[in-house]
Design a protein around this motif. Structure first.
Motif, mmCIF file in Angstrom:
data_model
loop_
_atom_site.group_PDB
_atom_site.id
_atom_site.type_symbol
_atom_site.label_atom_id
_atom_site.label_comp_id
_atom_site.label_asym_id
_atom_site.label_seq_id
_atom_site.Cartn_x
_atom_site.Cartn_y
_atom_site.Cartn_z
ATOM 1 N N VAL A 131 -26.692 -12.223 -16.974
ATOM 2 C CA VAL A 131 -25.771 -10.973 -17.387
ATOM 3 C C VAL A 131 -25.974 -10.782 -18.739
ATOM 4 O O VAL A 131 -26.163 -9.592 -19.165
ATOM 5 C CB VAL A 131 -24.445 -11.122 -16.645
ATOM 6 C CG1 VAL A 131 -23.736 -9.891 -16.785
ATOM 7 C CG2 VAL A 131 -24.723 -11.133 -15.112
ATOM 8 N N THR A 132 -25.607 -11.487 -19.520
ATOM 9 C CA THR A 132 -25.284 -11.141 -20.860
ATOM 10 C C THR A 132 -26.349 -11.504 -21.912
ATOM 11 O O THR A 132 -26.473 -11.117 -22.968
ATOM 12 C CB THR A 132 -23.974 -11.846 -21.394
ATOM 13 O OG1 THR A 132 -24.043 -13.350 -21.560
ATOM 14 C CG2 THR A 132 -22.809 -11.671 -20.706
ATOM 15 N N ARG B 158 -25.025 -20.275 -15.566
ATOM 16 C CA ARG B 158 -26.410 -19.666 -15.343
ATOM 17 C C ARG B 158 -26.220 -18.049 -15.295
ATOM 18 O O ARG B 158 -26.922 -17.200 -15.693
ATOM 19 C CB ARG B 158 -27.121 -20.136 -14.437
ATOM 20 C CG ARG B 158 -28.570 -19.667 -13.935
ATOM 21 C CD ARG B 158 -29.044 -20.450 -12.902
ATOM 22 N NE ARG B 158 -29.189 -21.941 -12.968
ATOM 23 C CZ ARG B 158 -28.105 -22.798 -12.342
ATOM 24 N NH1 ARG B 158 -27.605 -22.315 -11.542
ATOM 25 N NH2 ARG B 158 -28.432 -24.120 -12.650
ATOM 26 N N ARG B 159 -25.176 -17.788 -14.264
ATOM 27 C CA ARG B 159 -25.012 -15.991 -14.111
ATOM 28 C C ARG B 159 -24.705 -15.593 -15.354
ATOM 29 O O ARG B 159 -25.128 -14.421 -15.593
ATOM 30 C CB ARG B 159 -23.920 -16.196 -13.107
ATOM 31 C CG ARG B 159 -23.770 -14.856 -12.721
ATOM 32 C CD ARG B 159 -22.579 -14.486 -11.511
ATOM 33 N NE ARG B 159 -22.191 -13.218 -11.247
ATOM 34 C CZ ARG B 159 -21.061 -12.837 -11.661
ATOM 35 N NH1 ARG B 159 -20.197 -13.333 -12.266
ATOM 36 N NH2 ARG B 159 -20.799 -11.558 -11.558
ATOM 37 N N HIS B 160 -23.739 -16.284 -16.214
ATOM 38 C CA HIS B 160 -23.234 -15.558 -17.352
ATOM 39 C C HIS B 160 -24.556 -15.343 -18.352
ATOM 40 O O HIS B 160 -24.889 -14.097 -18.942
ATOM 41 C CB HIS B 160 -22.372 -16.325 -18.124
ATOM 42 C CG HIS B 160 -21.787 -15.795 -19.443
ATOM 43 N ND1 HIS B 160 -20.641 -15.122 -19.498
ATOM 44 C CD2 HIS B 160 -22.273 -16.033 -20.970
ATOM 45 C CE1 HIS B 160 -20.306 -14.967 -20.716
ATOM 46 N NE2 HIS B 160 -21.546 -15.423 -21.450
ATOM 47 N N ARG B 161 -25.550 -16.280 -18.537
ATOM 48 C CA ARG B 161 -26.643 -15.998 -19.121
ATOM 49 C C ARG B 161 -27.782 -15.314 -18.647
ATOM 50 O O ARG B 161 -27.902 -14.341 -19.519
ATOM 51 C CB ARG B 161 -27.391 -17.419 -19.100
ATOM 52 C CG ARG B 161 -28.525 -17.488 -20.107
ATOM 53 C CD ARG B 161 -29.081 -18.732 -20.172
ATOM 54 N NE ARG B 161 -29.447 -19.691 -19.167
ATOM 55 C CZ ARG B 161 -28.666 -20.641 -18.648
ATOM 56 N NH1 ARG B 161 -27.494 -21.034 -19.317
ATOM 57 N NH2 ARG B 161 -28.891 -21.392 -17.448
ATOM 58 N N ARG C 282 -16.113 -16.851 -23.127
ATOM 59 C CA ARG C 282 -15.530 -16.412 -21.899
ATOM 60 C C ARG C 282 -16.421 -16.133 -20.666
ATOM 61 O O ARG C 282 -16.396 -14.911 -20.183
ATOM 62 C CB ARG C 282 -14.480 -15.127 -22.393
ATOM 63 C CG ARG C 282 -13.694 -15.204 -23.441
ATOM 64 C CD ARG C 282 -12.565 -16.244 -23.218
ATOM 65 N NE ARG C 282 -11.559 -15.654 -22.107
ATOM 66 C CZ ARG C 282 -10.579 -14.795 -22.463
ATOM 67 N NH1 ARG C 282 -10.356 -14.590 -23.719
ATOM 68 N NH2 ARG C 282 -9.698 -14.438 -21.750
ATOM 69 N N ILE C 283 -16.932 -16.988 -20.444
ATOM 70 C CA ILE C 283 -18.049 -16.895 -19.131
ATOM 71 C C ILE C 283 -17.198 -16.167 -18.035
ATOM 72 O O ILE C 283 -16.392 -16.494 -17.796
ATOM 73 C CB ILE C 283 -18.815 -18.158 -18.603
ATOM 74 C CG1 ILE C 283 -17.697 -19.122 -18.190
ATOM 75 C CG2 ILE C 283 -19.490 -18.644 -20.063
ATOM 76 C CD1 ILE C 283 -18.472 -20.344 -17.593
ATOM 77 N N LEU C 284 -18.107 -15.582 -17.384
ATOM 78 C CA LEU C 284 -17.762 -14.818 -16.087
ATOM 79 C C LEU C 284 -17.299 -15.644 -14.912
ATOM 80 O O LEU C 284 -17.724 -16.667 -14.662
ATOM 81 C CB LEU C 284 -18.791 -13.868 -15.455
ATOM 82 C CG LEU C 284 -19.618 -12.943 -16.347
ATOM 83 C CD1 LEU C 284 -20.895 -12.451 -15.913
ATOM 84 C CD2 LEU C 284 -18.723 -11.922 -17.036
#
Length: 445
Positions: A106-107, A101-104, A180-182
């Motif tokens: 941010v990116t 969710r955080r990766h989505r 490469r998710i955070l």
């Protein structure tokens, strides 16, 4: 190194040979894919995480688990009924979902790095996991009906199994190489804020649920002989109250009220030499059993003999809690005597609990931990009991049919291929005789 994938599964008691076999085959597939993708050049391959292999003896299991979940590129979830009944599997799921969710956020990219694998058929997917698509036409009808575990048992080197491993490897490769998710910082799976989306241990019990409490504790007369504070004992072992400095309520009554609030029908007995028979009867009636054990009582007769026999028997659907007061939890003489008594009376359960996120022997439990511990071990013991009864029923009904012929392979099944344009990485093996169904009884999460 970032683990290439984190294998999340319900940890059952007994052999995990099939989970390990799938893990090894998937690792071999991914290595070949990576070599071909990079034209034969050596590439770093973060060792995929499997708890029984990746956590070393003496290592802090929680720290190792959290580090792997915080940095792994992908997570594979082995779907089974037990998986969605496991509080700890739910915590692993939430930790990785939070990273996605955080990766989505941010990116702006949906990595789809949480990859479900239907290991066993599941009737009801919890709402917290229902948004993840797990059924795939390419995997075939047998996969949707029986799950990968049974396909592996039927023909370990067969074309259908190898084709599905190839497809899982492709999904893993795409997510690991392209997204490469955070990573996550300060991940902790043990706190209440880390609880996952699966039903919690303290949710209402199913209608008709029964629990048996078995008490092994001294009376006030026995305690006086040992010059122990008599404030926590009474005329009967069921009067025992290790937390008497905080409450006047006996422990068995406290446990009964907690379970009755959830909808259990609760029965209380005193541990005796007939403990094994009592547990067998409870198991036959679908009742979960919890032993409430006073460490000092466990070290002496009449309880020591019964507890040591219980320790050797590995009864499905049972758990043991050994409470302690602040003095017993410390480093002094009482603390030393407490831990020696626990290890002496229940040595096998003590050893089995090493490295288990939620062992079925819970020792060193203070008053502030008791309620949550009781709910958690009851939920886990129930899962074990359900799995044991289901396995026994299926063995009785299906074993003759399973062992006479392999699962049919769909005539429309595609041959193994790689969507990266590479040759099939797993070499064809001669078809082997059907493996007998091994009996796996958990664990975990």
């Amino acid at each position: 190194m970032e683990p290439y994938f984190f294998l999340s599964y319900a940890r059952r008691r007994g052999p995990r040979v099939l989970v390990k076999r799938f893990y090894d085959d998937l690792c071999a597939e991914l290595r070949q894919e990576l070599r071909r993708l990079h034209k034969g050049n050596a590439v770093p391959f973060g060792r995929p995480f499997l708890d029984v292999q990746s956590i070393q003896v003496g290592q802090d299991w929680n720290a190792a688990l959290c580090d792997a979940l915080a940095h792994c590129r992908t997570m594979l979830a082995l779907y089974t009924p037990d998986y969605f009944r496991s509080d700890f599997c739910g915590r692993e799921w939430k930790a990785f979902e939070d990273r996605q969710r955080r990766h989505r956020e941010v990116t702006g990219v949906d990595a789809k790095a949480l990859i479900p694998v239907l290991w066993e058929p599941v009737q009801n997917i919890p709402s917290g996991a229902a948004h993840i698509q797990y059924d795939n036409y390419d995997f075939g009808e047998n996969y949707a009906r029986w799950g990968l575990r049974r396909i592996l048992v039927a023909d370990p080197g067969g074309e259908e199994y190898r084709r599905i491993v190839n497809l899982v490897a492709h999904q893993t490769l795409v997510a690991a190489e392209h997204f490469r998710i955070l990573p996550a910082n300060g991940l902790d799976l043990t706190g209440p804020q880390s609880a996952g989306p699966f039903p919690s241990a303290a949710e209402p019990a199913e209608p008709g649920s029964h629990a048996l409490l078995l008490v092994a504790a001294r009376t006030s007369a026995d305690a006086h002989k040992a010059s122990t504070d008599p404030g926590c004992h009474g005329d009967s072992p069921t009067d025992w109250n290790p937390y008497h400095a905080e409450s006047s309520e006996p422990l068995a009554r406290r446990a009964t009220q907690l379970l009755e609030e959830r909808g259990f029908t609760v029965r209380t007995e005193i541990v005796s030499d007939a403990l094994a028979v009592t547990l067998d009867e409870a198991r036959g009636q679908g009742q979960v059993a919890v032993l409430l054990v006073e460490a000092s009582a466990a070290a002496a007769e009449p309880f020591n003999r019964a507890l040591r026999a219980y320790d050797r028997s590995n009864h499905p659907g049972s758990a043991a809690i050994v409470p302690c007061d602040p003095d017993e939890a410390g480093d002094g003489a009482r603390g030393k005597a407490y831990w020696e008594a626990v290890r002496g009376a229940l040595p096998f359960n003590w050893a089995k609990g090493a490295g288990d996120p939620l062992p079925l022997l819970q020792s060193g439990i203070g008053s502030d931990q008791f309620d949550g511990t009781l709910h958690a071990v009851v939920a886990k013991a129930q899962n074990h009991l359900v799995s044991f009864l289901e396995t026994s029923r299926l063995d009785a009904l299906e074993l003759p049919r399973i062992t006479t012929a392999a699962l049919p392979v769909l005539s429309t099944a595609a041959s193994p291929r790689s969507r990266t344009g590479l040759a099939p990485p797993i070499a064809a093996r001669p078809s082997s005789p059907l493996m007998p169904s091994e009996k796996e009884q958990e664990d975990d999460p």
